[in-house]
Design an enzyme around this catalytic site. Structure first.
Site, PDB file in Angstrom:
ATOM      1  N   THR A  74      19.056 -31.045  -5.355  1.00  0.00           N
ATOM      2  CA  THR A  74      18.842 -31.132  -6.801  1.00  0.00           C
ATOM      3  C   THR A  74      19.480 -32.416  -7.325  1.00  0.00           C
ATOM      4  O   THR A  74      18.859 -33.184  -8.070  1.00  0.00           O
ATOM      5  CB  THR A  74      19.442 -29.907  -7.520  1.00  0.00           C
ATOM      6  OG1 THR A  74      18.772 -28.730  -7.045  1.00  0.00           O
ATOM      7  CG2 THR A  74      19.290 -30.008  -9.026  1.00  0.00           C
ATOM      8  N   ASN A 153       8.187 -26.230  -0.886  1.00  0.00           N
ATOM      9  CA  ASN A 153       9.085 -25.094  -0.657  1.00  0.00           C
ATOM     10  C   ASN A 153       8.389 -23.761  -0.853  1.00  0.00           C
ATOM     11  O   ASN A 153       8.752 -22.774  -0.236  1.00  0.00           O
ATOM     12  CB  ASN A 153      10.306 -25.185  -1.586  1.00  0.00           C
ATOM     13  CG  ASN A 153       9.915 -25.400  -3.033  1.00  0.00           C
ATOM     14  OD1 ASN A 153       9.263 -26.389  -3.366  1.00  0.00           O
ATOM     15  ND2 ASN A 153      10.301 -24.480  -3.897  1.00  0.00           N
ATOM     16  N   SER A 201      19.032 -31.563   2.042  1.00  0.00           N
ATOM     17  CA  SER A 201      20.085 -30.612   1.717  1.00  0.00           C
ATOM     18  C   SER A 201      20.492 -29.831   2.949  1.00  0.00           C
ATOM     19  O   SER A 201      19.643 -29.466   3.774  1.00  0.00           O
ATOM     20  CB  SER A 201      19.560 -29.648   0.642  1.00  0.00           C
ATOM     21  OG  SER A 201      20.548 -28.726   0.279  1.00  0.00           O
ATOM     22  N   ALA A 202      21.797 -29.549   3.093  1.00  0.00           N
ATOM     23  CA  ALA A 202      22.291 -28.891   4.308  1.00  0.00           C
ATOM     24  C   ALA A 202      21.888 -27.419   4.400  1.00  0.00           C
ATOM     25  O   ALA A 202      21.592 -26.918   5.482  1.00  0.00           O
ATOM     26  CB  ALA A 202      23.823 -29.017   4.384  1.00  0.00           C
ATOM     27  N   CYS A 325      10.762 -15.526  -8.656  1.00  0.00           N
ATOM     28  CA  CYS A 325      11.480 -16.734  -9.074  1.00  0.00           C
ATOM     29  C   CYS A 325      10.841 -17.380 -10.297  1.00  0.00           C
ATOM     30  O   CYS A 325      11.266 -18.431 -10.751  1.00  0.00           O
ATOM     31  CB  CYS A 325      11.652 -17.722  -7.927  1.00  0.00           C
ATOM     32  SG  CYS A 325      10.242 -17.909  -6.871  1.00  0.00           S
TER      33      CYS A 325
HETATM   34  C1  LIG Z   1      16.037 -26.028  -2.062  1.00  0.00           C
HETATM   35  C2  LIG Z   1      15.264 -27.196  -2.562  1.00  0.00           C
HETATM   36  C3  LIG Z   1      15.817 -28.069  -3.507  1.00  0.00           C
HETATM   37  C4  LIG Z   1      17.182 -27.866  -4.098  1.00  0.00           C
HETATM   38  O1  LIG Z   1      18.171 -28.109  -3.144  1.00  0.00           O
HETATM   39  P1  LIG Z   1      19.704 -27.738  -3.461  1.00  0.00           P
HETATM   40  O2  LIG Z   1      20.442 -28.360  -2.324  1.00  0.00           O
HETATM   41  O3  LIG Z   1      19.761 -26.243  -3.446  1.00  0.00           O
HETATM   42  O4  LIG Z   1      20.051 -28.327  -4.769  1.00  0.00           O
HETATM   43  C5  LIG Z   1      15.055 -29.153  -3.903  1.00  0.00           C
HETATM   44  N1  LIG Z   1      13.830 -29.363  -3.408  1.00  0.00           N
HETATM   45  C6  LIG Z   1      13.268 -28.548  -2.496  1.00  0.00           C
HETATM   46  C7  LIG Z   1      11.919 -28.849  -1.971  1.00  0.00           C
HETATM   47  C8  LIG Z   1      13.970 -27.438  -2.045  1.00  0.00           C
HETATM   48  O5  LIG Z   1      13.404 -26.632  -1.158  1.00  0.00           O
END
Ligand SMILES: *Cc1c(COP(=O)(O)O)cnc(C)c1O
Length: 377
Positions: A74, A153, A201-202, A325
């Site tokens: 994010t 996602n 993101s981890a 969601c």
């Molecule tokens: C999960 C996700 C995010 C957000 O990531 P965070 O590390 O939770 O802030 C952004 N973009 C996509 C495509 C995601 O799947």
């Protein structure tokens, strides 16, 4: 079999025990502030720089300095989009993105719109894929950034990154990709794809929550979005999350080591789930392209089934429904694919991951089939 079965790996993943082991010493032993001049600082700094170099290698970046650590995707999306817009304001005021992007991208763009930038949001086909001709037509001399996610996602489709990268490069326009769902799961080589900025993101790849990164190609200037000590080459202030960064690097390295074999295994499980449900029920629609998608990802709509009631019936599996969601409305992603029809039926997203077994997949399929039959009466 332990119930409920976790099948929501696109929302988050558990931390791999090997990742946790790599992180632990950095809470209590190598706990120094990487900015400190003494020995404790130097040790923490060394751990951060090893991680940065490892991540740079995994993404095929040119230099480790191209990796900026953040609190997650994010923040990376916000930094990339708002940071480039602020830096290039004199060059142009137009950005191009896609209707199916993550809210971190869409809302960052909307925020820029309120500050006087113009944003084009391209639609997608019924398969969730972007039309490259429409993208080419949207680019103008005022366009400063194109932002297209590598893997969605919600519906799992993989956009043609290399083609988009080539198009942007030809026009001299920067290309950002939210690669959070792609990195570690499918090959993602920033140079081969022509990506200028990429968010990751981890916690989506068996690492810890609260740790992520942004690849920023050398030569791309970015205005920091947070004032402070000028860490990360002035691009992101704030004391570095050393255990999180070590966990991110370890998680990514493990994903790359195991990628080919794991992708094959997950595709097999995904197809098994899909065929078992489709073989037993009529009126099952797969959302998003059937093959150009993430290995462990399946998104279906069950026609003639109420979404809320279905979720209540599914007590043995943890999956996500688009409705959950996006309370009170239809998912913006499904709406981009199917228009007004997107709200009909019950939609389920299955995120199959590292710890799921074939027995669990069979159990999940049987539970979905039985619940749908009950609700259809
Ligand atoms: C999960 C996700 C995010 C957000 O990531 P965070 O590390 O939770 O802030 C952004 N973009 C996509 C495509 C995601 O799947």
């Amino acid at each position: 079999m332990r119930l409920p079965i976790y099948l929501d790996c696109n929302a988050t993943t558990p931390v791999d025990a090997r990742v946790l082991d790599a992180m632990l010493p950095h809470f209590t032993e190598t706990f120094g502030n990487p900015s400190s001049g003494h020995r404790f600082g130097a040790d923490a700094r060394a751990a951060v720089e090893r991680s940065r170099a490892s991540i740079a290698r995994c993404l095929n970046a040119e230099t480790p300095a191209e990796i900026v650590f953040t609190s997650g995707a994010t923040e990376s999306d916000n930094l990339a989009i708002k940071g480039v817009a602020a830096a290039l304001r004199d060059r142009g005021d137009h950005l191009v993105t896609v209707a199916t992007e993550h809210p971190a991208v869409l809302d960052a763009c909307a925020s820029l719109e309120r500050r006087g930038f113009r944003v084009t949001r391209l639609g997608v086909g019924r398969d969730g894929l972007l039309d490259l001709g429409a993208l080419a037509d949207a680019l103008t001399t005022q366009t400063i950034l194109v932002s297209v996610m590598a893997a969605n996602n919600e519906i799992g489709v993989l956009q043609d990154m290399a083609a988009i990268g080539r198009l942007c490069r030809e026009r001299g326009i920067l290309f950002h990709s939210d690669a959070t769902q792609a990195v570690g799961k499918v090959p993602f080589d920033v140079r081969a794809l022509g990506v200028d900025l990429a968010s990751f993101s981890a916690h989506k790849i068996y690492g810890p929550k609260g740790a992520g990164g942004l690849y920023v190609r050398r030569g791309v200037t970015l205005r920091a979005q947070q004032d402070g000590g000028g860490h990360e080459g002035g691009r992101r202030s704030g004391t570095l999350n050393v255990p999180g960064i070590v966990g991110l690097a370890e998680a990514l390295a493990l994903c790359l080591e195991e990628m080919e074999e794991e992708a094959r295994r997950l595709m097999h499980l995904r197809d098994r789930l899909k065929e078992r449900i489709r073989g037993a029920l009529d009126g099952v629609r797969v959302n998003g392209h059937e093959t150009q998608r993430l290995p462990g990802h399946l998104h279906i709509t069950l026609e003639g089934v109420d979404g809320d009631r279905l979720m209540m019936e599914l007590q043995g599996i943890a999956v996500s429904s688009s409705a959950a969601c996006h309370s009170g409305g239809t998912s913006h992603v499904l709406a981009a694919l199917h228009g007004a029809a997107a709200g009909n039926g019950a939609s389920l997203r299955f995120g199959i991951g590292r710890y799921n077994t074939a027995d669990e997949i069979d159990y999940a399929a049987d539970e979905v089939v039985a619940a749908a039959r009950r609700l259809r009466g």
